[in-house]
Design a protein around this motif. Structure first.
Motif, PDB file in Angstrom:
ATOM      1  N   MET A   1      14.832  91.137  58.291  1.00  0.00           N
ATOM      2  CA  MET A   1      13.546  90.498  58.034  1.00  0.00           C
ATOM      3  C   MET A   1      13.446  90.117  56.576  1.00  0.00           C
ATOM      4  SD  MET A   1       9.697  92.008  58.182  1.00  0.00           S
ATOM      5  CE  MET A   1       9.868  92.619  56.524  1.00  0.00           C
ATOM      6  N   VAL A   2      13.074  88.880  56.295  1.00  0.00           N
ATOM      7  CA  VAL A   2      12.859  88.415  54.938  1.00  0.00           C
ATOM      8  C   VAL A   2      11.428  88.693  54.558  1.00  0.00           C
ATOM      9  CG1 VAL A   2      12.809  86.399  53.432  1.00  0.00           C
ATOM     10  CG2 VAL A   2      14.628  86.643  55.117  1.00  0.00           C
ATOM     11  N   ILE A   3      11.224  89.364  53.436  1.00  0.00           N
ATOM     12  CA  ILE A   3       9.885  89.799  53.071  1.00  0.00           C
ATOM     13  C   ILE A   3       9.085  88.678  52.435  1.00  0.00           C
ATOM     14  CG2 ILE A   3       8.611  91.421  51.642  1.00  0.00           C
ATOM     15  CD1 ILE A   3      10.758  93.422  52.141  1.00  0.00           C
ATOM     16  N   THR A   4       9.739  87.810  51.626  1.00  0.00           N
ATOM     17  CA  THR A   4       8.985  86.716  51.019  1.00  0.00           C
ATOM     18  C   THR A   4       8.902  85.546  51.972  1.00  0.00           C
ATOM     19  OG1 THR A   4      11.037  85.956  50.018  1.00  0.00           O
ATOM     20  CG2 THR A   4       9.594  87.290  48.651  1.00  0.00           C
ATOM     21  N   GLU A   5       7.989  84.643  51.700  1.00  0.00           N
ATOM     22  CA  GLU A   5       7.876  83.434  52.473  1.00  0.00           C
ATOM     23  C   GLU A   5       9.114  82.569  52.224  1.00  0.00           C
ATOM     24  OE1 GLU A   5       4.610  84.557  54.360  1.00  0.00           O
ATOM     25  OE2 GLU A   5       5.618  82.634  54.664  1.00  0.00           O
ATOM     26  N   GLU A   6       9.564  81.849  53.230  1.00  0.00           N
ATOM     27  CA  GLU A   6      10.786  81.068  53.122  1.00  0.00           C
ATOM     28  C   GLU A   6      10.674  80.009  52.040  1.00  0.00           C
ATOM     29  OE1 GLU A   6      13.782  78.568  56.043  1.00  0.00           O
ATOM     30  OE2 GLU A   6      12.137  79.743  56.867  1.00  0.00           O
ATOM     31  N   SER A   7       9.490  79.453  51.852  1.00  0.00           N
ATOM     32  CA  SER A   7       9.296  78.397  50.877  1.00  0.00           C
ATOM     33  C   SER A   7       9.487  78.882  49.455  1.00  0.00           C
ATOM     34  CB  SER A   7       7.893  77.801  51.025  1.00  0.00           C
ATOM     35  OG  SER A   7       6.931  78.800  50.794  1.00  0.00           O
ATOM     36  N   GLU A   8       9.387  80.212  49.234  1.00  0.00           N
ATOM     37  CA  GLU A   8       9.509  80.764  47.901  1.00  0.00           C
ATOM     38  C   GLU A   8      10.936  81.151  47.554  1.00  0.00           C
ATOM     39  OE1 GLU A   8       6.906  84.063  48.012  1.00  0.00           O
ATOM     40  OE2 GLU A   8       5.106  82.893  47.685  1.00  0.00           O
ATOM     41  N   SER A   9      11.843  81.146  48.580  1.00  0.00           N
ATOM     42  CA  SER A   9      13.175  81.702  48.370  1.00  0.00           C
ATOM     43  C   SER A   9      14.005  80.885  47.400  1.00  0.00           C
ATOM     44  CB  SER A   9      13.892  81.836  49.719  1.00  0.00           C
ATOM     45  OG  SER A   9      14.052  80.548  50.306  1.00  0.00           O
ATOM     46  N   VAL A  10      13.672  79.611  47.230  1.00  0.00           N
ATOM     47  CA  VAL A  10      14.452  78.773  46.338  1.00  0.00           C
ATOM     48  C   VAL A  10      14.194  79.137  44.885  1.00  0.00           C
ATOM     49  CG1 VAL A  10      14.856  76.395  45.600  1.00  0.00           C
ATOM     50  CG2 VAL A  10      14.470  76.905  48.022  1.00  0.00           C
ATOM     51  N   SER A  11      12.962  79.484  44.579  1.00  0.00           N
ATOM     52  CA  SER A  11      12.564  79.645  43.193  1.00  0.00           C
ATOM     53  C   SER A  11      12.695  81.060  42.671  1.00  0.00           C
ATOM     54  CB  SER A  11      11.121  79.166  42.998  1.00  0.00           C
ATOM     55  OG  SER A  11      10.247  79.907  43.836  1.00  0.00           O
ATOM     56  N   LYS A  12      12.756  82.042  43.542  1.00  0.00           N
ATOM     57  CA  LYS A  12      12.867  83.405  43.037  1.00  0.00           C
ATOM     58  C   LYS A  12      13.658  84.287  43.997  1.00  0.00           C
ATOM     59  CE  LYS A  12       8.268  84.749  44.716  1.00  0.00           C
ATOM     60  NZ  LYS A  12       6.951  85.239  44.299  1.00  0.00           N
ATOM     61  N   PRO A  13      14.174  85.410  43.505  1.00  0.00           N
ATOM     62  CA  PRO A  13      14.985  86.297  44.346  1.00  0.00           C
ATOM     63  C   PRO A  13      14.229  86.725  45.600  1.00  0.00           C
ATOM     64  CG  PRO A  13      15.125  86.946  42.042  1.00  0.00           C
ATOM     65  CD  PRO A  13      14.057  85.889  42.125  1.00  0.00           C
ATOM     66  N   ASN A  14      14.991  86.895  46.654  1.00  0.00           N
ATOM     67  CA  ASN A  14      14.409  87.071  47.978  1.00  0.00           C
ATOM     68  C   ASN A  14      14.944  88.340  48.649  1.00  0.00           C
ATOM     69  OD1 ASN A  14      12.938  86.416  50.207  1.00  0.00           O
ATOM     70  ND2 ASN A  14      14.387  84.898  50.973  1.00  0.00           N
ATOM     71  N   ARG A  16      15.674  91.355  51.221  1.00  0.00           N
ATOM     72  CA  ARG A  16      15.673  91.375  52.680  1.00  0.00           C
ATOM     73  C   ARG A  16      15.609  92.820  53.172  1.00  0.00           C
ATOM     74  NH1 ARG A  16      20.464  89.297  51.623  1.00  0.00           N
ATOM     75  NH2 ARG A  16      21.496  90.531  53.230  1.00  0.00           N
ATOM     76  N   LEU A  17      14.794  93.051  54.171  1.00  0.00           N
ATOM     77  CA  LEU A  17      14.713  94.378  54.786  1.00  0.00           C
ATOM     78  C   LEU A  17      15.629  94.412  55.993  1.00  0.00           C
ATOM     79  CD1 LEU A  17      13.373  97.183  54.894  1.00  0.00           C
ATOM     80  CD2 LEU A  17      11.675  96.195  56.438  1.00  0.00           C
ATOM     81  N   CYS A  18      16.584  95.318  55.980  1.00  0.00           N
ATOM     82  CA  CYS A  18      17.530  95.466  57.091  1.00  0.00           C
ATOM     83  C   CYS A  18      17.319  96.832  57.733  1.00  0.00           C
ATOM     84  CB  CYS A  18      18.963  95.339  56.587  1.00  0.00           C
ATOM     85  SG  CYS A  18      19.322  93.753  55.781  1.00  0.00           S
ATOM     86  N   VAL A  19      17.012  96.823  59.016  1.00  0.00           N
ATOM     87  CA  VAL A  19      16.786  98.057  59.767  1.00  0.00           C
ATOM     88  C   VAL A  19      18.012  98.321  60.634  1.00  0.00           C
ATOM     89  CG1 VAL A  19      15.310  99.258  61.418  1.00  0.00           C
ATOM     90  CG2 VAL A  19      14.303  97.661  59.765  1.00  0.00           C
ATOM     91  N   LEU A  20      18.706  99.410  60.346  1.00  0.00           N
ATOM     92  CA  LEU A  20      19.928  99.752  61.063  1.00  0.00           C
ATOM     93  C   LEU A  20      19.646 100.887  62.044  1.00  0.00           C
ATOM     94  CD1 LEU A  20      20.690  98.671  58.097  1.00  0.00           C
ATOM     95  CD2 LEU A  20      22.924  99.696  58.529  1.00  0.00           C
ATOM     96  N   LYS A  21      20.077 100.710  63.273  1.00  0.00           N
ATOM     97  CA  LYS A  21      19.903 101.753  64.289  1.00  0.00           C
ATOM     98  C   LYS A  21      21.217 101.894  65.051  1.00  0.00           C
ATOM     99  CE  LYS A  21      16.708 103.348  67.853  1.00  0.00           C
ATOM    100  NZ  LYS A  21      15.466 103.054  68.618  1.00  0.00           N
ATOM    101  N   ARG A  22      21.736 103.110  65.031  1.00  0.00           N
ATOM    102  CA  ARG A  22      23.021 103.342  65.670  1.00  0.00           C
ATOM    103  C   ARG A  22      22.884 104.329  66.821  1.00  0.00           C
ATOM    104  NH1 ARG A  22      26.001 106.962  60.922  1.00  0.00           N
ATOM    105  NH2 ARG A  22      24.617 108.769  61.071  1.00  0.00           N
ATOM    106  N   GLU A  23      23.849 104.294  67.712  1.00  0.00           N
ATOM    107  CA  GLU A  23      23.904 105.258  68.812  1.00  0.00           C
ATOM    108  C   GLU A  23      24.618 106.518  68.334  1.00  0.00           C
ATOM    109  OE1 GLU A  23      22.334 104.772  71.621  1.00  0.00           O
ATOM    110  OE2 GLU A  23      21.741 102.751  70.989  1.00  0.00           O
ATOM    111  N   GLU A  24      24.449 107.595  69.077  1.00  0.00           N
ATOM    112  CA  GLU A  24      25.107 108.857  68.726  1.00  0.00           C
ATOM    113  C   GLU A  24      26.611 108.650  68.687  1.00  0.00           C
ATOM    114  OE1 GLU A  24      24.599 112.338  67.144  1.00  0.00           O
ATOM    115  OE2 GLU A  24      22.883 111.370  68.118  1.00  0.00           O
ATOM    116  N   GLY A  25      27.242 109.056  67.579  1.00  0.00           N
ATOM    117  CA  GLY A  25      28.686 108.909  67.423  1.00  0.00           C
ATOM    118  C   GLY A  25      29.114 107.578  66.842  1.00  0.00           C
ATOM    119  N   GLU A  26      28.185 106.631  66.715  1.00  0.00           N
ATOM    120  CA  GLU A  26      28.492 105.320  66.148  1.00  0.00           C
ATOM    121  C   GLU A  26      28.304 105.357  64.632  1.00  0.00           C
ATOM    122  OE1 GLU A  26      27.350 100.687  67.311  1.00  0.00           O
ATOM    123  OE2 GLU A  26      25.877 102.282  67.569  1.00  0.00           O
TER     124      GLU A  26
END
Length: 479
Positions: A1-14, A16-26
């Motif tokens: 998920m990108v936290i800033t609005e897409e229109s702002e990504s050109v002008s300033k650092p953007n 990203r929130l990454c949610v990782l979910k693994r299975e048991e043993g993975e």
């Protein structure tokens, strides 16, 4: 998920929130590195089709936060340990490698960048252990927010009951109970689960406003993000200095009744470094110098200790504590206490503040600040300290995400006025009474005498003003 609005990504650092979910043993299927000539914690070796890639992680990303905690300036081993302790779900806030380096070259404050992109601040969830009272029971009930809706329950408390004393607040939302998420449970299923809990439960709760913010940002509410309240067991970090007779304890590999093997600490010598550090016979060894011993054999652990030279750091827990966290599905290291480090930190603060208070000299460049607070789920979100037997009161601790932090209070601030009344020559007991008289609202005129403009926070939100009617109504740090 990108936290800033897409229109702002050109002008300033953007970020990203990454949610990782693994299975048991993975595995999470990525590596975290520090590299010569490059800044930050770098994401590498993202496996094609793996958990990390599916979550949006990319090779070269820089890691900014782990489970909503800023880690860019945290030592690499500590960051790696935080990831390992997170279990099977993990929230990483990252920035593209090129954007990260550009932001640093432009002198941008990464913390401010994150705050701007996230918007409203988030209070952390609370992990609360509740033990049943013979008279009032657990002192808690769960009410569906909307009739017939699954997984959304509000907390109702018995006034002065055990749940209230364990850090649960009226109106909190229930997230998790005894290691199980409640998101798919009906009210009747939750009631049956509660009846099976026996004489104690451990629950993850969060205030309703913060829950909305987590949902808005599509961020899961995890135990690894929580502030612990009333937990019966905590792992401990022990710091040992080698003496003439060594460290003064034995390490044995022992098998439990369940068949599992653990490295157990035994036979502390009287007067030894182990005894002075507080080591207890029968404790289980978890880490040596921040490295987990779970996959190490006896000789490898002994070698790690020998290679430490004259000092070693050990993380330990009682067998009962290990069983407690295992049943909850949590790492016993999540809420590890470092008693010697905390004592050293408090002594440093006390020494600095005592000197300032005794001199009674304000920096001519420091200006008083008026901070307006409203009591929230964490009370006013700060602790008061004083120099014993002397007038003068200062802010000794801050709760992360609390009202005090939001209002601009800082650790070390000297309190000059409470609700318009001068308290510079008053003792801390008088200051407490003035705070009490203000009810749910508080106005503090404070001045920073430490010369440090950075907010120092504790990961233990303490509630300086309690809603309990018991005699010990104020949890104040008298340093």
């Amino acid at each position: 998920m990108v936290i800033t609005e897409e229109s702002e990504s050109v002008s300033k650092p953007n970020p990203r929130l990454c949610v990782l979910k693994r299975e048991e043993g993975e595995t999470y299927a990525f590596n975290l590195r520090v590299e010569g000539g490059r800044e930050g914690h770098i994401i590498r070796n993202v496996a094609s089709g793996g958990v990390a890639e599916r979550s949006g992680l990319r090779d070269g990303d820089r890691l900014l936060e782990v489970n909503n905690c800023y880690v860019n300036d945290v030592p690499h081993p500590e960051v790696a340990a935080n990831i390992r302790m997170s279990g099977n779900q993990l929230c990483l806030l990252v920035l593209d490698g090129d954007e990260y380096e550009q932001a640093l070259s432009q002198g941008k404050d990464l913390k401010s960048l994150i705050r701007t992109n996230k918007g409203e601040s988030l209070n952390p969830p609370r992990l609360c252990h509740i033990r049943k009272d013979p008279v009032s029971g657990l002192g808690i009930n769960f009410i569906p927010v909307e009739a017939g809706e699954k997984g959304c329950f509000s907390v109702s408390l018995v006034a002065g009951g055990t749940a209230a004393k364990a850090g649960v607040c009226k109106g909190d939302r229930l997230v998790w109970m005894n290691g199980a998420a409640v998101s798919d449970l009906t009210h009747s299923a939750l009631s049956r689960m509660l009846k099976k809990c026996g004489d104690h439960i451990t629950i993850l709760v969060i205030d309703s406003e913060s829950e909305k913010s987590y949902i808005k940002q599509r961020m899961p509410i995890l135990p690894s993000m929580a502030v612990p309240h009333n937990l019966p067991h905590r792992a401990r970090k022990l710091h040992l200095v080698c003496g003439p007779g060594g460290y003064g304890f034995l390490l044995r590999l022992e098998r439990t009744p369940s068949g599992r093997k653990y490295h157990v600490l035994r036979e502390m010598d009287s007067g030894s470094s182990a005894e002075r550090a507080g080591m207890k016979d029968g404790e289980i060894l978890l880490e040596v110098n921040g490295e987990s011993v779970e996959s190490l054999d006896h000789d490898e652990i002994v070698n790690r200790v020998k290679l430490s030279g004259q000092q070693v750091s050990l993380a330990t827990i009682t067998p009962q504590g290990l069983d407690f966290y295992s049943k909850l599905g949590l790492s016993p290291l999540l809420f590890c206490e470092d008693e010697s480090a905390e004592r050293e930190k408090q002594n440093m603060i006390l020494s600095s503040l005592t000197e300032e208070l005794l001199k009674n000299e304000m920096d001519a460049t420091c200006k008083p600040r008026l901070c307006s607070l409203q009591k929230g789920p964490l009370g006013f979100g700060f602790n008061l300290g004083c120099v014993p037997q002397r007038p003068g009161t200062f802010i000794s601790q801050m709760a992360f995400g609390g009202s005090g932090q939001s209002a601009g209070l800082r650790v070390g601030d000297v309190v000059m006025e409470v609700n318009g009344q001068n308290v510079e020559e008053k003792c801390v007991e008088d200051v407490i009474m003035l705070v009490k008289e203000g009810g749910h609202f508080l106005s503090l005129l404070v001045m920073d005498t430490t010369g440090d403009s950075k907010v120092k926070q504790t990961d233990k939100p303490t509630r300086d003003i309690s809603d309990s009617e018991e005699e010990d109504k104020y949890e104040i740090s008298f340093l």
